[in-house]
Motif scaffolding. Structure first.
Motif, PDB file in Angstrom:
ATOM      1  N   THR A   2       0.830  -1.200   0.000  1.00 45.69           N
ATOM      2  CA  THR A   2       0.000   0.000   0.000  1.00 45.69           C
ATOM      3  C   THR A   2       0.868   1.256   0.000  1.00 45.69           C
ATOM      4  O   THR A   2       1.781   1.392   0.809  1.00 45.69           O
ATOM      5  CB  THR A   2      -0.913   0.024   1.246  1.00 45.69           C
ATOM      6  N   HIS A   3       0.562   2.165  -0.909  1.00 47.66           N
ATOM      7  CA  HIS A   3       1.256   3.454  -0.958  1.00 47.66           C
ATOM      8  C   HIS A   3       0.333   4.528  -0.364  1.00 47.66           C
ATOM      9  O   HIS A   3      -0.846   4.608  -0.725  1.00 47.66           O
ATOM     10  CB  HIS A   3       1.621   3.806  -2.393  1.00 47.66           C
ATOM     11  N   ILE A   4       0.868   5.329   0.522  1.00 48.14           N
ATOM     12  CA  ILE A   4       0.104   6.403   1.159  1.00 48.14           C
ATOM     13  C   ILE A   4       0.478   7.724   0.492  1.00 48.14           C
ATOM     14  O   ILE A   4       1.659   8.086   0.421  1.00 48.14           O
ATOM     15  CB  ILE A   4       0.385   6.460   2.674  1.00 48.14           C
ATOM     16  N   ILE A   5      -0.524   8.416  -0.029  1.00 51.86           N
ATOM     17  CA  ILE A   5      -0.289   9.682  -0.727  1.00 51.86           C
ATOM     18  C   ILE A   5       0.138  10.759   0.276  1.00 51.86           C
ATOM     19  O   ILE A   5      -0.509  10.948   1.311  1.00 51.86           O
ATOM     20  CB  ILE A   5      -1.557  10.134  -1.469  1.00 51.86           C
ATOM     21  N   ASP A   6       1.188  11.454  -0.047  1.00 48.54           N
ATOM     22  CA  ASP A   6       1.687  12.542   0.798  1.00 48.54           C
ATOM     23  C   ASP A   6       1.162  13.869   0.242  1.00 48.54           C
ATOM     24  O   ASP A   6       1.787  14.491  -0.618  1.00 48.54           O
ATOM     25  CB  ASP A   6       3.214  12.528   0.819  1.00 48.54           C
ATOM     26  N   GLY A   7      -0.005  14.284   0.742  1.00 46.48           N
ATOM     27  CA  GLY A   7      -0.624  15.508   0.249  1.00 46.48           C
ATOM     28  C   GLY A   7       0.197  16.747   0.545  1.00 46.48           C
ATOM     29  O   GLY A   7       0.219  17.700  -0.243  1.00 46.48           O
ATOM     30  N   ILE A 144      -8.345  15.432  -8.242  1.00 45.14           N
ATOM     31  CA  ILE A 144      -7.861  15.019  -9.565  1.00 45.14           C
ATOM     32  C   ILE A 144      -6.349  15.222  -9.669  1.00 45.14           C
ATOM     33  O   ILE A 144      -5.626  14.394 -10.231  1.00 45.14           O
ATOM     34  CB  ILE A 144      -8.619  15.780 -10.670  1.00 45.14           C
ATOM     35  N   GLU A 145      -5.858  16.304  -9.073  1.00 43.97           N
ATOM     36  CA  GLU A 145      -4.414  16.570  -9.096  1.00 43.97           C
ATOM     37  C   GLU A 145      -3.652  15.540  -8.266  1.00 43.97           C
ATOM     38  O   GLU A 145      -2.557  15.106  -8.661  1.00 43.97           O
ATOM     39  CB  GLU A 145      -4.148  17.984  -8.572  1.00 43.97           C
ATOM     40  N   LEU A 146      -4.204  15.140  -7.131  1.00 41.05           N
ATOM     41  CA  LEU A 146      -3.591  14.089  -6.311  1.00 41.05           C
ATOM     42  C   LEU A 146      -3.412  12.806  -7.117  1.00 41.05           C
ATOM     43  O   LEU A 146      -2.355  12.159  -7.069  1.00 41.05           O
ATOM     44  CB  LEU A 146      -4.470  13.784  -5.097  1.00 41.05           C
ATOM     45  N   LEU A 147      -4.464  12.429  -7.836  1.00 44.99           N
ATOM     46  CA  LEU A 147      -4.410  11.207  -8.632  1.00 44.99           C
ATOM     47  C   LEU A 147      -3.392  11.349  -9.767  1.00 44.99           C
ATOM     48  O   LEU A 147      -2.581  10.448 -10.015  1.00 44.99           O
ATOM     49  CB  LEU A 147      -5.792  10.884  -9.181  1.00 44.99           C
ATOM     50  N   LYS A 148      -3.430  12.490 -10.434  1.00 46.17           N
ATOM     51  CA  LYS A 148      -2.506  12.737 -11.545  1.00 46.17           C
ATOM     52  C   LYS A 148      -1.053  12.649 -11.083  1.00 46.17           C
ATOM     53  O   LYS A 148      -0.216  11.998 -11.727  1.00 46.17           O
ATOM     54  CB  LYS A 148      -2.799  14.118 -12.144  1.00 46.17           C
ATOM     55  N   ARG A 149      -0.752  13.284  -9.961  1.00 54.51           N
ATOM     56  CA  ARG A 149       0.627  13.313  -9.470  1.00 54.51           C
ATOM     57  C   ARG A 149       1.025  12.008  -8.780  1.00 54.51           C
ATOM     58  O   ARG A 149       2.187  11.841  -8.410  1.00 54.51           O
ATOM     59  CB  ARG A 149       0.834  14.514  -8.550  1.00 54.51           C
ATOM     60  N   SER A 150       0.055  11.121  -8.617  1.00 47.94           N
ATOM     61  CA  SER A 150       0.344   9.778  -8.111  1.00 47.94           C
ATOM     62  C   SER A 150       0.376   8.763  -9.250  1.00 47.94           C
ATOM     63  O   SER A 150       0.301   7.558  -9.024  1.00 47.94           O
ATOM     64  CB  SER A 150      -0.709   9.366  -7.070  1.00 47.94           C
ATOM     65  N   ALA A 151       0.465   9.296 -10.493  1.00 45.95           N
ATOM     66  CA  ALA A 151       0.583   8.475 -11.707  1.00 45.95           C
ATOM     67  C   ALA A 151      -0.630   7.575 -11.924  1.00 45.95           C
ATOM     68  O   ALA A 151      -0.492   6.448 -12.404  1.00 45.95           O
ATOM     69  CB  ALA A 151       1.873   7.654 -11.673  1.00 45.95           C
TER      70      ALA A 151
END
Length: 282
Positions: A2-7, A144-151
């Motif tokens: 699991t990868h945790i997004i670093d906002g 949407i930007e979070l998803l984009k920058r998380s590839a």
């Protein structure tokens, strides 16, 4: 794994990218300006107001805070109208919740779509629905930007949006549909939530109901964006039962530290976009 997004990290990247655009605007005599209005703000609102001020000033955006709590509602309307017509103001937000005001939406509707950096006026939402928005609302844009920058490529994915509030769920649904993304919607009237979430590659929840999204609702290997927030015994909690689902998903955003910081960054990005559109014709 699991990868945790670093906002917080993503927000810092966005803010750093905005700085040269702000400097270019200042070189031609335009200083991007954000005005933050409040009416009887609570302690959480005051925290968010201060966060926006700090981030705005850090990258060179002029920030003005106006507390209208001690004014009449007629005076509030007059003050908002003046700001709406002031060409030196590029973004206006009214801090939510607007407490003890007869018709809060009427205050939001004074903000012209070209300055509505939160996207909360009726006209802004209507424009978004018809894919004609002058500015995209900050929180859905942050998701949407979070998803984009998380590839994460949204094309070919099924996205479930849980919650249809005006701040996140409804505008996000419009934005995803405008991008031709296969979108599944759920709200408080949804009888079988699992039937929707189990079909999804990506689940985005924005209901403000702590612990709503549990492991039994989540497909193995899915992506979870938690855009809900509520205070439980003084602690910020998201919609997702993080510990319950974390070993079942590939990617997840935490609360706090996920969508929130990126929302502030995208809000300021909208201010810069508005200022850029204000450049006079040569």
């Amino acid at each position: 794994m699991t990868h945790i997004i670093d906002g917080k990290k993503i927000a810092l990247e966005i803010l750093a990218e905005l700085k040269p655009h702000i400097e270019q605007l200042k070189e031609i005599g335009i200083t991007p300006k954000l005005v933050n209005i409040a009416y009887n703000p609570d302690s959480r609102s005051e925290m968010y107001i201060e966060m926006k001020r700090q981030q705005a000033e850090k990258i060179g955006i002029e920030y003005e805070y106006i507390d209208l709590s001690d004014t009449t509602q007629a005076d509030c309307i007059q003050r908002m109208t003046l700001l709406a017509n002031n060409n030196s103001v590029h973004g206006i937000i009214v801090q939510l919740p607007i407490n003890d005001y007869d018709d809060p939406q009427s205050l939001l509707n004074i903000i012209p779509p070209s300055k509505d950096v939160d996207g909360l006026s009726d006209q802004s939402l209507l424009d978004l629905q018809h894919n004609q928005a002058k500015l995209q609302p900050a929180t859905p844009l942050a998701i949407i930007e979070l998803l984009k920058r998380s590839a994460v490529d949204l094309q070919g994915k099924k996205v479930a949006v849980i919650g249809q509030g005006k701040l996140v769920g409804k505008p996000l649904g419009y934005m995803l549909q405008n991008l031709n993304v296969d979108t599944l919607l759920a709200d408080a009237s949804t009888v079988d939530l699992a039937k929707i979430t189990q079909q999804a590659d990506i689940i985005i929840s924005a209901t403000g109901q702590p612990g709503l999204i549990t492991a039994d609702l989540v497909p193995q290997g899915s992506i979870i964006i938690d855009a809900g927030i509520a205070e439980v015994e003084g602690v910020a909690k998201g919609d997702v039962d993080f510990n319950d689902v974390k070993n079942k998903v590939n990617l997840i955003s935490p609360v706090p530290g996920g969508v929130g910081p990126v929302t502030v960054a995208m809000l300021l990005s909208n201010v810069v976009t508005s200022a850029q559109k204000n450049i006079p014709d040569q």
